[in-house]
Write an enzyme that holds these catalytic residues in place. Structure first.
Site, mmCIF file in Angstrom:
data_model
loop_
_atom_site.group_PDB
_atom_site.id
_atom_site.type_symbol
_atom_site.label_atom_id
_atom_site.label_comp_id
_atom_site.label_asym_id
_atom_site.label_seq_id
_atom_site.Cartn_x
_atom_site.Cartn_y
_atom_site.Cartn_z
ATOM 1 N N ARG A 53 58.664 30.304 5.185
ATOM 2 C CA ARG A 53 57.630 29.537 4.476
ATOM 3 C C ARG A 53 57.994 29.458 2.995
ATOM 4 O O ARG A 53 57.727 28.479 2.318
ATOM 5 C CB ARG A 53 56.234 30.153 4.670
ATOM 6 N N TYR A 105 48.689 2.566 0.353
ATOM 7 C CA TYR A 105 48.904 2.907 1.760
ATOM 8 C C TYR A 105 47.566 3.376 2.357
ATOM 9 O O TYR A 105 46.889 4.217 1.753
ATOM 10 C CB TYR A 105 49.963 3.998 1.860
ATOM 11 N N ASP A 177 54.547 7.000 -5.569
ATOM 12 C CA ASP A 177 54.950 7.014 -4.175
ATOM 13 C C ASP A 177 56.116 6.039 -4.054
ATOM 14 O O ASP A 177 55.947 4.825 -4.134
ATOM 15 C CB ASP A 177 53.750 6.575 -3.314
ATOM 16 N N LYS A 202 60.011 7.286 6.714
ATOM 17 C CA LYS A 202 60.340 5.871 6.621
ATOM 18 C C LYS A 202 61.848 5.706 6.323
ATOM 19 O O LYS A 202 62.651 6.091 7.134
ATOM 20 C CB LYS A 202 59.458 5.204 5.569
HETATM 21 C C1 LIG Z 1 53.790 6.326 5.706
HETATM 22 C C2 LIG Z 1 53.437 6.395 4.271
HETATM 23 C C3 LIG Z 1 52.815 7.532 3.741
HETATM 24 C C4 LIG Z 1 52.404 8.702 4.599
HETATM 25 O O1 LIG Z 1 53.504 9.390 5.087
HETATM 26 P P1 LIG Z 1 53.524 10.178 6.498
HETATM 27 O O2 LIG Z 1 54.903 10.706 6.560
HETATM 28 O O3 LIG Z 1 53.180 9.204 7.564
HETATM 29 O O4 LIG Z 1 52.481 11.252 6.362
HETATM 30 C C5 LIG Z 1 52.552 7.544 2.388
HETATM 31 N N1 LIG Z 1 52.866 6.488 1.595
HETATM 32 C C6 LIG Z 1 53.456 5.390 2.077
HETATM 33 C C7 LIG Z 1 53.778 4.278 1.156
HETATM 34 C C8 LIG Z 1 53.757 5.296 3.426
HETATM 35 O O5 LIG Z 1 54.322 4.176 3.899
#
Ligand SMILES: *Cc1c(COP(=O)(O)O)cnc(C)c1O
Length: 390
Positions: A53, A105, A177, A202
């Site tokens: 952890r 998002y 982000d 992604k």
């Molecule tokens: C998918 C996504 C998230 C969330 O991520 P997860 O891995 O699904 O928890 C946050 N921001 C954006 C822009 C995303 O496309």
């Protein structure tokens, strides 16, 4: 986190900065260290690994790679993008206020509105295309600006530099982000941001086979707080998932180049389709690039001049574009934001922002462009009679 690989170019670092020190096996790829705990030399010995952890060699290899690719100094890998976002909010206190872009998002919006509000965090949303809107929204208790750029699903661009300048002036943290752009296309830390977030599920992973997230910073004090919170709270990425993302990173630059070439051609094609009302894509239709993106990315959204039934038929008529949530994989995906990724946003709010029933979002993959164009053409043919009669 010292990193001697920093002298190399992005593409080289993406392949080598996740290498781990020789462990006696001469393994060329980074091993997956599954051990939860580690033998120590004496009671209280914390000189090496202690417990996973706290730190795990495979996860650390990924964190090293992510830190260097974003031109940061510290990275922390989380079990998902949203658990990374939760860790950002844990840098704040009850009563603090966050100003975020409104085209967010859907899952981030859900976490803010339906979870974080219960812990007495306050949120305001502004049009990210207008940096001055952030300044206007500042309250006495504002502690964080939260950006996405390009935004999701309308692919609006935010001038990261302009917003971070406002943040610095008012002593407000700025988080970006960077999931849609990836560090190959833009590096928010270089533009003044304090924290970068990734949903590595992604483009970083890139093959629709892992859920993962990350935070990156070059502020040592902030890094220490994130590290402590992650140790104290949890949400770490497992060793196998860390390895999958590490493997994905190795081809990130090649994939992003192809994603962008394909997406550009698809955006140009969509602009010629008579029943398409509007195409959303960085770099077209006055959607300029103020934030130093080196490529427009692989996401294209567009609005069909038709009712829900017709659009539903369209997204179910493609053969290659798979009807699915998520994005950023080698395979092309099609999504209907109003009923899928953004369904958790109230209808009035959604429509006010342009996410109406006609909107379709494509995650353009790296298949042959001719096949992708034929696939879209066939789907338009499938709905053409419906549009004429409706
Ligand atoms: C998918 C996504 C998230 C969330 O991520 P997860 O891995 O699904 O928890 C946050 N921001 C954006 C822009 C995303 O496309």
């Amino acid at each position: 986190m010292t990193d001697k690989s920093r002298k190399w170019q992005f593409e080289t670092r993406a392949i080598h900065s996740g290498d781990v020190p020789e462990d006696g096996t001469h393994s060329v790829t980074t091993p997956i260290y599954l051990s939860s705990t580690y033998k120590v030399a004496y009671p209280g010995d914390e000189s090496g690994y202690v417990y996973s952890r706290w730190a795990n060699p495979t996860r650390q290899a990924l964190e090293r790679a992510l830190a260097t690719l974003e031109n940061g100094t510290h990275a922390y890998a989380f079990s998902s993008g949203l658990s990374a976002l939760d860790a950002v909010l844990k840098l704040l206190k009850a009563g603090d206020h966050i100003v975020a872009v409104d085209d967010l998002y859907g899952g981030s919006m859900r976490q803010f509105e339906q979870v974080a509000r219960n812990f007495n965090l306050e949120f305001s949303y502004v049009d990210g295309r207008k940096p001055e809107a952030f300044e206007k929204a500042i309250q006495e208790n504002t502690k964080l600006f939260w950006l996405e750029t390009p935004t999701n699903p309308l692919l609006q661009l935010v001038d990261i530099q302009a917003v971070t300048q406002i943040g610095k002036k008012h002593n407000i943290l700025v988080g970006v982000d960077n999931t849609f752009a990836t560090p190959y296309i833009q590096k928010p830390l270089e533009l003044g941001a304090d924290i970068v977030l990734h949903s590595a599920s992604k483009y970083l992973g890139g093959h629709c086979d892992v859920i993962a997230g990350a935070l990156v910073t070059k502020d040592a004090e902030l890094a220490e707080r994130i590290r402590f919170n992650q140790y104290a709270v949890g949400g770490q990425l497992g060793p196998f998932e860390s390895w999958l993302v590490l493997r994905g990173l190795k081809t990130l630059s090649l994939r992003m180049e192809r994603h962008a070439i394909n997406a550009q051609q698809i955006a140009e094609y969509l602009e010629t389709v008579d029943i398409v009302k509007k195409v959303y894509f960085p770099g077209i239709d006055g959607n300029t690039v103020p934030n130093k993106m080196r490529l427009p990315g692989g996401m294209v959204s567009f609005s069909i001049n038709a009712d829900f039934e017709t659009v539903k038929k369209f997204v179910m008529s493609t053969e290659l574009f798979v009807l699915a949530e998520s994005l950023g994989g080698v395979e092309s995906l099609v999504n209907h934001p109003a009923s899928m990724t953004h369904a958790s946003i109230p209808k009035e709010v959604r429509e006010e922002r342009g996410i109406d029933d006609g909107l379709v979002r494509l995650s353009v993959g790296i298949e042959h462009i001719d096949d992708l164009l034929i696939d879209l053409r066939n789907a338009f043919t499938a709905i053409r009679t419906m549009v004429k009669t409706s």
